[in-house]
Design a protein around this motif. Structure first.
Motif, mmCIF file in Angstrom:
data_model
loop_
_atom_site.group_PDB
_atom_site.id
_atom_site.type_symbol
_atom_site.label_atom_id
_atom_site.label_comp_id
_atom_site.label_asym_id
_atom_site.label_seq_id
_atom_site.Cartn_x
_atom_site.Cartn_y
_atom_site.Cartn_z
ATOM 1 N N ALA A 140 0.850 -1.190 0.000
ATOM 2 C CA ALA A 140 0.000 0.000 0.000
ATOM 3 C C ALA A 140 0.886 1.240 0.000
ATOM 4 C CB ALA A 140 -0.915 0.009 1.225
ATOM 5 N N PRO A 141 0.456 2.321 -0.652
ATOM 6 C CA PRO A 141 1.249 3.561 -0.643
ATOM 7 C C PRO A 141 1.310 4.159 0.756
ATOM 8 C CG PRO A 141 -0.909 3.920 -1.648
ATOM 9 C CD PRO A 141 -0.787 2.447 -1.434
ATOM 10 N N TRP A 142 2.473 4.740 1.071
ATOM 11 C CA TRP A 142 2.668 5.313 2.400
ATOM 12 C C TRP A 142 3.024 6.792 2.291
ATOM 13 C CZ3 TRP A 142 7.319 4.928 6.103
ATOM 14 C CH2 TRP A 142 6.936 5.282 7.402
ATOM 15 N N LEU A 143 4.287 7.144 2.385
ATOM 16 C CA LEU A 143 4.712 8.540 2.396
ATOM 17 C C LEU A 143 5.582 8.835 1.183
ATOM 18 C CD1 LEU A 143 5.793 8.800 6.156
ATOM 19 C CD2 LEU A 143 3.596 9.473 5.182
ATOM 20 N N ALA A 144 5.210 9.848 0.412
ATOM 21 C CA ALA A 144 6.043 10.370 -0.681
ATOM 22 C C ALA A 144 6.557 9.267 -1.606
ATOM 23 C CB ALA A 144 7.218 11.165 -0.109
ATOM 24 N N GLY A 145 5.666 8.381 -2.020
ATOM 25 C CA GLY A 145 6.054 7.336 -2.955
ATOM 26 C C GLY A 145 6.608 6.078 -2.324
ATOM 27 N N THR A 146 6.766 6.039 -1.004
ATOM 28 C CA THR A 146 7.218 4.818 -0.344
ATOM 29 C C THR A 146 6.046 3.863 -0.158
ATOM 30 O OG1 THR A 146 6.889 5.793 1.844
ATOM 31 C CG2 THR A 146 9.072 6.023 0.840
ATOM 32 N N LEU A 147 6.357 2.638 0.236
ATOM 33 C CA LEU A 147 5.342 1.601 0.375
ATOM 34 C C LEU A 147 5.457 0.921 1.730
ATOM 35 C CD1 LEU A 147 5.744 -0.126 -3.126
ATOM 36 C CD2 LEU A 147 3.949 1.481 -2.471
ATOM 37 N N ILE A 148 4.333 0.422 2.202
ATOM 38 C CA ILE A 148 4.298 -0.503 3.325
ATOM 39 C C ILE A 148 3.573 -1.756 2.854
ATOM 40 C CG2 ILE A 148 4.428 1.218 5.157
ATOM 41 C CD1 ILE A 148 1.409 1.090 5.395
ATOM 42 N N CYS A 149 3.657 -2.830 3.620
ATOM 43 C CA CYS A 149 3.096 -4.102 3.164
ATOM 44 C C CYS A 149 2.285 -4.750 4.275
ATOM 45 C CB CYS A 149 4.211 -5.042 2.698
ATOM 46 S SG CYS A 149 5.242 -5.688 4.043
ATOM 47 N N LYS B 2 -6.411 -2.394 5.200
ATOM 48 C CA LYS B 2 -6.841 -1.050 5.579
ATOM 49 C C LYS B 2 -6.966 -0.919 7.094
ATOM 50 C CE LYS B 2 -9.359 -0.345 1.234
ATOM 51 N NZ LYS B 2 -10.676 -0.035 0.612
ATOM 52 N N ASP B 3 -7.493 -1.953 7.741
ATOM 53 C CA ASP B 3 -7.628 -1.912 9.200
ATOM 54 C C ASP B 3 -6.263 -1.861 9.878
ATOM 55 O OD1 ASP B 3 -10.350 -2.003 8.871
ATOM 56 O OD2 ASP B 3 -10.504 -4.167 9.188
ATOM 57 N N HIS B 4 -5.314 -2.652 9.378
ATOM 58 C CA HIS B 4 -3.977 -2.654 9.970
ATOM 59 C C HIS B 4 -3.276 -1.314 9.771
ATOM 60 C CE1 HIS B 4 -3.614 -7.344 9.874
ATOM 61 N NE2 HIS B 4 -4.468 -6.897 10.777
ATOM 62 N N LEU C 95 -2.285 0.209 13.264
ATOM 63 C CA LEU C 95 -0.866 0.085 13.594
ATOM 64 C C LEU C 95 -0.034 1.253 13.095
ATOM 65 C CD1 LEU C 95 -0.384 -3.713 12.808
ATOM 66 C CD2 LEU C 95 -0.780 -2.655 15.031
ATOM 67 N N MET C 96 -0.340 1.753 11.888
ATOM 68 C CA MET C 96 0.462 2.811 11.289
ATOM 69 C C MET C 96 -0.135 4.198 11.488
ATOM 70 S SD MET C 96 2.960 1.067 10.047
ATOM 71 C CE MET C 96 3.781 2.283 9.035
ATOM 72 N N SER C 97 -1.291 4.270 12.158
ATOM 73 C CA SER C 97 -1.952 5.547 12.444
ATOM 74 C C SER C 97 -2.210 6.344 11.168
ATOM 75 C CB SER C 97 -1.103 6.383 13.417
ATOM 76 O OG SER C 97 -1.807 7.516 13.857
ATOM 77 N N MET C 98 -2.672 5.641 10.128
ATOM 78 C CA MET C 98 -3.004 6.294 8.862
ATOM 79 C C MET C 98 -4.477 6.665 8.889
ATOM 80 S SD MET C 98 -0.824 3.813 6.282
ATOM 81 C CE MET C 98 -1.395 4.668 4.813
ATOM 82 N N GLU C 99 -4.752 7.954 8.869
ATOM 83 C CA GLU C 99 -6.122 8.430 8.983
ATOM 84 C C GLU C 99 -6.878 8.339 7.662
ATOM 85 O OE1 GLU C 99 -5.899 12.338 10.528
ATOM 86 O OE2 GLU C 99 -5.028 11.730 12.461
ATOM 87 N N VAL C 100 -6.186 8.523 6.551
ATOM 88 C CA VAL C 100 -6.843 8.514 5.243
ATOM 89 C C VAL C 100 -7.009 7.073 4.781
ATOM 90 C CG1 VAL C 100 -6.722 9.300 2.862
ATOM 91 C CG2 VAL C 100 -5.832 10.744 4.711
ATOM 92 N N LEU C 101 -8.230 6.708 4.400
ATOM 93 C CA LEU C 101 -8.481 5.366 3.902
ATOM 94 C C LEU C 101 -7.773 5.159 2.567
ATOM 95 C CD1 LEU C 101 -12.267 4.902 4.732
ATOM 96 C CD2 LEU C 101 -10.298 4.060 6.008
ATOM 97 N N ILE C 102 -7.231 3.971 2.384
ATOM 98 C CA ILE C 102 -6.475 3.659 1.177
ATOM 99 C C ILE C 102 -7.433 3.263 0.063
ATOM 100 C CG2 ILE C 102 -4.693 2.167 0.206
ATOM 101 C CD1 ILE C 102 -3.606 1.808 3.005
ATOM 102 N N ASP C 103 -7.218 3.834 -1.107
ATOM 103 C CA ASP C 103 -7.992 3.451 -2.280
ATOM 104 C C ASP C 103 -7.520 2.076 -2.751
ATOM 105 O OD1 ASP C 103 -9.518 3.258 -4.505
ATOM 106 O OD2 ASP C 103 -8.652 4.989 -5.546
ATOM 107 N N SER C 104 -8.462 1.163 -2.936
ATOM 108 C CA SER C 104 -8.101 -0.207 -3.318
ATOM 109 C C SER C 104 -7.368 -0.256 -4.647
ATOM 110 C CB SER C 104 -9.361 -1.081 -3.380
ATOM 111 O OG SER C 104 -9.993 -1.140 -2.116
ATOM 112 N N SER C 105 -7.608 0.717 -5.514
ATOM 113 C CA SER C 105 -6.940 0.718 -6.816
ATOM 114 C C SER C 105 -5.449 1.017 -6.697
ATOM 115 C CB SER C 105 -7.603 1.743 -7.742
ATOM 116 O OG SER C 105 -7.502 3.054 -7.200
ATOM 117 N N ASN C 106 -5.020 1.602 -5.576
ATOM 118 C CA ASN C 106 -3.604 1.919 -5.378
ATOM 119 C C ASN C 106 -2.840 0.808 -4.674
ATOM 120 O OD1 ASN C 106 -3.957 4.474 -6.543
ATOM 121 N ND2 ASN C 106 -4.549 5.382 -4.577
ATOM 122 N N ILE C 107 -3.521 -0.243 -4.269
ATOM 123 C CA ILE C 107 -2.871 -1.360 -3.586
ATOM 124 C C ILE C 107 -2.240 -2.289 -4.620
ATOM 125 C CG2 ILE C 107 -3.235 -3.347 -2.083
ATOM 126 C CD1 ILE C 107 -5.480 -1.827 -0.748
#
Length: 492
Positions: free
Chosen positions: A376-385, A398-400, A404-416
Motif C-alpha cells: 500500500a502507498p505510504w509517504l512520498a512514494g514509499t510503500l508498506i506491506c 486497511k484496518d492494519h 498500527l500505522m496511524s493512517m487516517e486517510v483510507l487507502i484506495d483499493s486501486s492503489n494497492i
C-alpha cells in the motif's frame, strides 16, 4: 556510531502540531526510518504513536510521588505533570508488541529505529531507566538480519516545557545508566523526496527432508521450514545483483530517478541440500517454493550495494513473517480444538492443517499456501506491506494501516499493489514419494482425473512394449549362455 540525525520536516512538524493541540501530558511511539553505519547518520521518516492496549489504557502516562498526591489531590493535570518530581511510566511489553507488528509491515531499507516520547523536560530526566528498557524491548521485537542492522537505537524527546526537539543515541550493548544516552545532532529537512527506489522478485524451490519423528506437529513443521529459510539466506549472501540490466561491481551511489529493477544471480549448481539423509530416516519431504516480491528504499548518499543488502534482508524477513503467521494460527486452532471449542467455531477444520498430516500414511500430496504479500502507498512514494490469508480481503490491510500505522486517510483499493501472482506454498509428500518417486509419479498420472481413452491406450501400449523388451532381453541372455557353453565344450 550515529552522530547526526535528519528528520522529514513535513512529518515531524505535523506530529508536533497534533501533540500541541491535544491535552495529553505524555505519549510514546515508534521512530520509523533508517540508520546508516557507513554514513554515521540516521534518517527519520515518520513518528507513529503506540495505540491504547487491549484494556483501552494509554501506553504512556505521567505519575507523581505519593506525597504529592496527598498534598495536591488525586486529580492530575498538564501543569501538575510538569513538576520536577513527575516521571514517565510506559507499558513496555505493549510498545514492543507494537514494534513487532509494525516491523512486519515495513519493506527493505525502512525499519523501527527507536522510540519517541512527548513529555516535559523534568519528566524525561526522571525516566532514563524506563526509556532505556523500552528501547531494548523494541529492539528485541525486531532482531537484525543478514548484518544489515546496527546496535544503536534513537530516542527522540519532544518537550512541551520548554518547547524543543532533542535526539539521543542509545547503544544496545551498554548498561542502563544515566550516561547510556548520548546526544547527537538533530535537524529537520527533506528526506523522503530524495530516496532511491528498488524492486526485486525472487523465485525459490526447495525440497526439505522430514526425518522420522513420533509426531509431526506445528513445531516440527516450523523447524523444517526455518531450516529452508536459512538455506535461502545462505544462497542470498553469495548472490550477485543486476540493476537495470547492469551487473553491480562498484560501490557507488545511485542517482537516477524512478524504480530500479534488481535481479539476483545465484551461484550455478549451488547445493541447497540441508544435510545428507538416508531413506531409512526420511518419512516425507516438504516442497517449499514460490516467489517473493521485495521493495527497498535507499538514501541518495548511500551506495547501491546497501540497496542490494536491504533487498536480501527484506526477502528473508518476508518469509519469516509469513511463517510466524502460519504457526500462530496453527497454535490457535490446536488450542481451540483442545478446549473443545469446535461447536462455537464450526469453520475451524484442524484436520486440514498440514502440521497434522501423517507423512508415513500419506498417499496424496497435501498443500499449504503462505499468506500473500500486498503493498500500500505510504509517504512520498514509499510503500508498506501486509500479509493476507487466502480467505482475507484488502479490508484487513486497511484496518492494519489505521490501527498500527496511524493512517487516517483510507487507502484506495486501486492503489494497492498485488505483484505476487502466487504466494509461497508448502507441499507435503509421503514416504513413497521419497522411496519410489517414479512409481509415485506414474501412479499419480494414471489416477489424474480427466484422463481420456487416448492416454489410456498409450499407457497400455507402453506397457506392452516394455514387456516385449524384457522378454527379448531374457532370450538374448539365455542364447549367450548356451553359445558359451557349446564353445567351451568344443574346445575341450
Amino acid at each position: 556510531m550515529v552522530k547526526a540525525v535528519v528528520g522529514e520536516e513535513a512529518q515531524l512538524k505535523s506530529t508536533e502540531d497534533r501533540l500541541s493541540s491535544s491535552s495529553i501530558p505524555a505519549q510514546v511511539g515508534l521512530v520509523i526510518g533508517k540508520l546508516s553505519s557507513s554514513l554515521d547518520r540516521g534518517f527519520v521518516f515518520s513518528l507513529i504513536p503506540t495505540p491504547p492496549n487491549d484494556e483501552g489504557r494509554p501506553a504512556c502516562s505521567l505519575v507523581e510521588p505519593v506525597k504529592d498526591d496527598r498534598r495536591k489531590g488525586a486529580k492530575q493535570s498538564k501543569s501538575q505533570g510538569s513538576s520536577d518530581s513527575s516521571s514517565v511510566v510506559i507499558d513496555k511489553d505493549w510498545v514492543a508488541e507494537h514494534a513487532r507488528q509494525v516491523s512486519k509491515m515495513l519493506v527493505g531499507g525502512i525499519r523501527v529505529i527507536g522510540i519517541y516520547v512527548w513529555a516535559s523536560e523534568s519528566a524525561f530526566k526522571n525516566s532514563t531507566v524506563e526509556l532505556c528498557q523500552t528501547i531494548k524491548g523494541v529492539a528485541g521485537a525486531a532482531p537484525p538480519l543478514l548484518g544489515t542492522d546496527t546496535e544503536e537505537r534513537l530516542l527522540i524527546h519532544i518537550s512541551y516545557s520548554p518547547r524543543r526537539w532533542t535526539c539521543r543515541n542509545y547503544v544496545m550493548a551498554s548498561n542502563i545508566t544515566s550516561s547510556s544516552l548520548k546526544p547527537c545532532d538533530f535537524k529537520m529537512g527533506k528526506v523522503l523526496s530524495s530516496l532511491q527506489k528498488f524492486r526485486c522478485t525472487y523465485n525459490f524451490n526447495l525440497r526439505l527432508p522430514v526425518n522420522c519423528e513420533k509426531t509431526f506437529d506445528a513445531r516440527k513443521l516450523g523447524d523444517v521450514l526455518r531450516s529452508g529459510i536459512s538455506v535461502i539466506a545462505k544462497e542470498l549472501r553469495s548472490a550477485r545483483a543486476i540493476v537495470d540490466g547492469n551487473l553491480v561491481t562498484d560501490d557507488e551511489p545511485c542517482t537516477s530517478e524512478g524504480f530500479h529493477d534488481v535481479e539476483l544471480l545465484l551461484p550455478f549448481m549451488n547445493d541447497t541440500c540441508l544435510e545428507a539423509s538416508s531413506l531409512e530416516n526420511v518419512v516425507g519431504i516438504l516442497l517449499f517454493s514460490g516467489s517473493v516480491c521485495s521493495f527497498a528504499f535507499l538514501s541518495s548518499k548511500e551506495s547501491i550495494l546497501q540497496a542490494i543488502a536491504d533487498i536480501k534482508a527484506d526477502i528473508i524477513t518476508s518469509l519469516q513473517s509469513r511463517l510466524d503467521i502460519i504457526l500462530d494460527e496453527a497454535d490457535a486452532d490446536l488450542s481451540q480444538s483442545d478446549n473443545s471449542c469446535k461447536e462455537s467455531s464450526p469453520d475451524i477444520q484442524t484436520e486440514n492443517l498440514i502440521s497434522q498430516v501423517d507423512l508415513q500414511s500419506l498417499r496424496k500430496p497435501s498443500g499449504l499456501s503462505f499468506p500473500r504479500r500486498v503493498f500500500a502507498p505510504w509517504l512520498a512514494g514509499t510503500l508498506i506491506c501486509d500479509y493476507l490469508q487466502p480467505s482475507e480481503t484488502l479490508e484487513v490491510l486497511k484496518d492494519h494501516c489505521a490501527e498500527l500505522m496511524s493512517m487516517e486517510v483510507l487507502i484506495d483499493s486501486s492503489n494497492i499493489l498485488e505483484p505476487e501472482g502466487e504466494a509461497p506454498a508448502v507441499v507435503a509428500k509421503g514416504f513413497w514419494d521419497v522411496a519410489a518417486p517414479l512409481h509415485s509419479d506414474s501412479k499419480s498420472l494414471s489416477e489424474k482425473p480427466g484422463a481420456d481413452a487416448k492416454s489410456e491406450g498409450s499407457s497400455q501400449k507402453s506397457n506392452k512394449q516394455s514387456s516385449f523388451n524384457a522378454v527379448a532381453a531374457i532370450l538374448v541372455l539365455l542364447l549367450s549362455v548356451l553359445l558359451g557353453f557349446l564353445f567351451l565344450s568344443a574346445r575341450s
